[in-house]
Design a protein around this motif. Structure first.
Motif, PDB file in Angstrom:
ATOM      1  N   UNK A 311      49.002 111.578  60.805  1.00  0.00           N
ATOM      2  CA  UNK A 311      48.120 112.165  59.799  1.00  0.00           C
ATOM      3  C   UNK A 311      48.714 112.010  58.403  1.00  0.00           C
ATOM      4  N   UNK A 312      50.014 112.125  58.260  1.00  0.00           N
ATOM      5  CA  UNK A 312      50.623 111.981  56.941  1.00  0.00           C
ATOM      6  C   UNK A 312      50.482 110.547  56.424  1.00  0.00           C
ATOM      7  N   UNK A 313      50.573 109.583  57.329  1.00  0.00           N
ATOM      8  CA  UNK A 313      50.370 108.178  56.928  1.00  0.00           C
ATOM      9  C   UNK A 313      48.912 107.950  56.543  1.00  0.00           C
ATOM     10  N   UNK A 314      47.994 108.481  57.341  1.00  0.00           N
ATOM     11  CA  UNK A 314      46.568 108.363  57.027  1.00  0.00           C
ATOM     12  C   UNK A 314      46.270 108.973  55.659  1.00  0.00           C
ATOM     13  N   UNK A 315      46.836 110.161  55.415  1.00  0.00           N
ATOM     14  CA  UNK A 315      46.594 110.844  54.144  1.00  0.00           C
ATOM     15  C   UNK A 315      47.153 110.046  52.972  1.00  0.00           C
ATOM     16  N   UNK A 316      48.300 109.398  53.149  1.00  0.00           N
ATOM     17  CA  UNK A 316      48.883 108.590  52.078  1.00  0.00           C
ATOM     18  C   UNK A 316      47.976 107.410  51.735  1.00  0.00           C
ATOM     19  N   UNK A 317      47.400 106.780  52.747  1.00  0.00           N
ATOM     20  CA  UNK A 317      46.494 105.654  52.495  1.00  0.00           C
ATOM     21  C   UNK A 317      45.256 106.127  51.753  1.00  0.00           C
ATOM     22  N   UNK A 318      44.695 107.242  52.198  1.00  0.00           N
ATOM     23  CA  UNK A 318      43.504 107.770  51.538  1.00  0.00           C
ATOM     24  C   UNK A 318      43.812 108.134  50.092  1.00  0.00           C
ATOM     25  N   UNK A 319      44.959 108.779  49.867  1.00  0.00           N
ATOM     26  CA  UNK A 319      45.351 109.116  48.498  1.00  0.00           C
ATOM     27  C   UNK A 319      45.507 107.855  47.651  1.00  0.00           C
ATOM     28  N   UNK A 320      46.095 106.804  48.229  1.00  0.00           N
ATOM     29  CA  UNK A 320      46.233 105.545  47.508  1.00  0.00           C
ATOM     30  C   UNK A 320      44.891 104.950  47.128  1.00  0.00           C
ATOM     31  N   UNK A 321      43.923 105.031  48.032  1.00  0.00           N
ATOM     32  CA  UNK A 321      42.584 104.510  47.740  1.00  0.00           C
ATOM     33  C   UNK A 321      41.933 105.279  46.598  1.00  0.00           C
ATOM     34  N   UNK A 322      42.090 106.602  46.621  1.00  0.00           N
ATOM     35  CA  UNK A 322      41.513 107.421  45.548  1.00  0.00           C
ATOM     36  C   UNK A 322      42.191 107.109  44.214  1.00  0.00           C
ATOM     37  N   UNK A 323      43.508 106.993  44.211  1.00  0.00           N
ATOM     38  CA  UNK A 323      44.235 106.702  42.978  1.00  0.00           C
ATOM     39  C   UNK A 323      43.848 105.346  42.400  1.00  0.00           C
ATOM     40  N   UNK A 324      43.608 104.377  43.262  1.00  0.00           N
ATOM     41  CA  UNK A 324      43.158 103.074  42.771  1.00  0.00           C
ATOM     42  C   UNK A 324      41.808 103.181  42.082  1.00  0.00           C
ATOM     43  N   UNK A 325      40.907 103.948  42.662  1.00  0.00           N
ATOM     44  CA  UNK A 325      39.600 104.139  42.035  1.00  0.00           C
ATOM     45  C   UNK A 325      39.722 104.911  40.721  1.00  0.00           C
ATOM     46  N   UNK A 326      40.761 105.714  40.609  1.00  0.00           N
ATOM     47  CA  UNK A 326      41.024 106.467  39.381  1.00  0.00           C
ATOM     48  C   UNK A 326      41.670 105.588  38.320  1.00  0.00           C
ATOM     49  N   UNK A 327      42.191 104.421  38.727  1.00  0.00           N
ATOM     50  CA  UNK A 327      42.856 103.523  37.798  1.00  0.00           C
ATOM     51  C   UNK A 327      44.353 103.709  37.729  1.00  0.00           C
ATOM     52  N   UNK A 328      44.915 104.496  38.638  1.00  0.00           N
ATOM     53  CA  UNK A 328      46.357 104.750  38.652  1.00  0.00           C
ATOM     54  C   UNK A 328      47.015 103.799  39.650  1.00  0.00           C
ATOM     55  N   UNK A 329      47.274 102.565  39.218  1.00  0.00           N
ATOM     56  CA  UNK A 329      47.835 101.562  40.113  1.00  0.00           C
ATOM     57  C   UNK A 329      49.252 101.918  40.550  1.00  0.00           C
ATOM     58  N   UNK A 330      50.031 102.501  39.639  1.00  0.00           N
ATOM     59  CA  UNK A 330      51.410 102.841  39.985  1.00  0.00           C
ATOM     60  C   UNK A 330      51.452 103.928  41.055  1.00  0.00           C
ATOM     61  N   UNK A 331      50.652 104.967  40.866  1.00  0.00           N
ATOM     62  CA  UNK A 331      50.608 106.041  41.861  1.00  0.00           C
ATOM     63  C   UNK A 331      50.083 105.545  43.188  1.00  0.00           C
ATOM     64  N   UNK A 332      49.061 104.681  43.134  1.00  0.00           N
ATOM     65  CA  UNK A 332      48.510 104.120  44.365  1.00  0.00           C
ATOM     66  C   UNK A 332      49.549 103.279  45.086  1.00  0.00           C
ATOM     67  N   UNK A 333      50.311 102.504  44.317  1.00  0.00           N
ATOM     68  CA  UNK A 333      51.343 101.662  44.917  1.00  0.00           C
ATOM     69  C   UNK A 333      52.388 102.482  45.647  1.00  0.00           C
ATOM     70  N   UNK A 334      52.772 103.617  45.067  1.00  0.00           N
ATOM     71  CA  UNK A 334      53.753 104.479  45.716  1.00  0.00           C
ATOM     72  C   UNK A 334      53.225 105.025  47.042  1.00  0.00           C
ATOM     73  N   UNK A 335      51.980 105.501  47.015  1.00  0.00           N
ATOM     74  CA  UNK A 335      51.390 106.058  48.235  1.00  0.00           C
ATOM     75  C   UNK A 335      51.244 104.986  49.314  1.00  0.00           C
TER      76      UNK A 335
END
Length: 382
Positions: A311-335
């Motif tokens: 679940x923690x891995x799933x949540x990290x991927x979902x957070x990365x997808x949301x951050x990419x849509x927000x325009x935060x490439x660096x944060x998405x890359x970390x997740x």
């Protein structure tokens, strides 16, 4: 228990509560009467089958004639196609079977612990021989309720574990195993076991892309739940499936139900504030409400003890997808990088496939995910 299908037809008449009670009491008069009832036989035909006279069979059925001779009881067990232990005869095979029953609970428990600890391959390794053993025993006529209940749980557990370690194109295999468990569960008259099989089969159907069937199974699991925990676990999976299917109204209804249940049901590995938040984020994205998903991202609760590595891995991927849509490439890359590392460590190919799809604008992350995925594919093929 005649019949070519060990899990259907006439055999199932021997798994009813009435039949199991008769077999448990080793009540030979009632066994003969039930056998005739199941097969639609008059006493004469049963007598012919057993090689006895009609009057002798009648005396057994009325209880005026008892049989205690081991040889005669073995003859009856063979002719009636019943396991010898049903007539009070213990042999090596039955002793072995009792050992299997005793060990099965331990195997199921250890496999579940391994899966939730992120070691689903170990769970598969433990469950596969248990399923094969239980299926063989059931096919041999040992279709008592305890064995069939264990078979349901073992099949479902194997399907869920396979659903962790197989890539997306092979997830139908996981759904087939949970479906085989459900096929048995729906016949056993155990609501809790049936709900358990419905939940997990519905979730594997969702992962296989069979959204309508998944919604049907998960809707049944929710509607037939007997406890708040059963309902909560069904609701979070129903919300997940409704979001994946783009069914906005059902998704919103299930999420609202889930939030209400947070105050009523104790957290589990499947249902908690953490898992419900991840499901909500992903569903909001799929149903076109990106701005709302972005607003909700910062409100993510801590994973807490019930949250599994998966679940923690799933949540990290979902957070990365949301951050990419927000325009935060660096944060998405970390997740997404953290997700690649976790999915590689725990051998979760379809989570790596999610990262590959999500990271098209992050070539370094995508390259790492593709390499890790290919390595896992090679290991699976081997």
């Amino acid at each position: 228990m005649h019949g070519t299908d060990p899990y259907g037809g006439i055999r199932w008449r021997w798994t009813t509560p009435r039949a199991q009670d008769i077999l448990r009491r080793r009540a030979l008069p009632e066994i003969l009467q039930l056998y005739r009832e199941i097969h639609g036989l008059p006493q004469q035909e049963l007598a012919d089958l057993l090689g006895y006279s009609t009057s002798y069979v009648s005396r057994i059925e009325t209880g005026s004639r008892t049989i205690t001779d081991i040889g005669a009881l073995r003859h009856l067990a063979e002719r009636l196609d019943l396991p010898p232990h049903c007539l009070g005869i213990t042999d090596d095979a039955d002793a072995d079977h009792q050992l299997v029953i005793q060990l099965a609970e331990s195997v199921l428990r250890l496999a579940e612990i391994a899966r939730q600890a992120g070691q689903a391959t170990i769970a598969v390794t433990e469950l596969w021989p248990l399923v094969a053993r239980l299926e063989a025993r059931t096919a041999d006529g040992h279709a008592d309720l305890d064995t069939l209940g264990l078979l349901v749980r073992a099949r479902v557990g194997l399907g869920v574990a396979l659903g962790h370690v197989l890539p997306e194109e092979r997830l139908a295999t996981a759904a087939r195993w949970t479906g085989k468990g459900l096929n048995v569960a729906r016949r056993l008259g155990d609501p809790g076991l049936h709900a358990h099989a419905l939940r997990h089969h519905g979730n594997e159907l969702r992962k296989s892309g069979l959204h309508l069937r998944a919604l049907d199974r998960l809707g049944q699991a929710r509607d037939t739940a007997r406890t708040t925990t059963e309902r909560a676990e069904a609701v979070v999976l129903l919300a997940r499936a409704a979001g994946a299917a783009g069914h906005t109204a059902l998704f919103d209804e299930a999420v609202e139900d889930g939030h209400r249940l947070l105050n009523e049901a104790a957290p589990t590995a499947l249902f908690s504030a953490f898992t419900l938040h991840e499901v909500r984020l992903r569903g909001l994205m799929v149903t076109g409400r990106v701005a709302e998903a972005v607003r909700q991202l910062d409100q993510a609760p801590a994973a807490g003890l019930p949250a599994t590595s998966q679940w923690q891995i799933i949540a990290a991927i979902t957070a990365g997808e949301v951050l990419l849509r927000q325009g935060d490439a660096a944060g998405a890359g970390q997740q997404l990088t953290a997700a690649v590392q976790g999915a590689t460590l725990h051998r979760l190919p379809h989570q790596l496939q999610r990262v590959v799809r999500a990271s098209s604008s992050l070539p370094d992350v995508r390259h790492c995910a593709v390499n890790a995925l290919e390595q896992l594919r090679a290991e699976i093929a081997a």
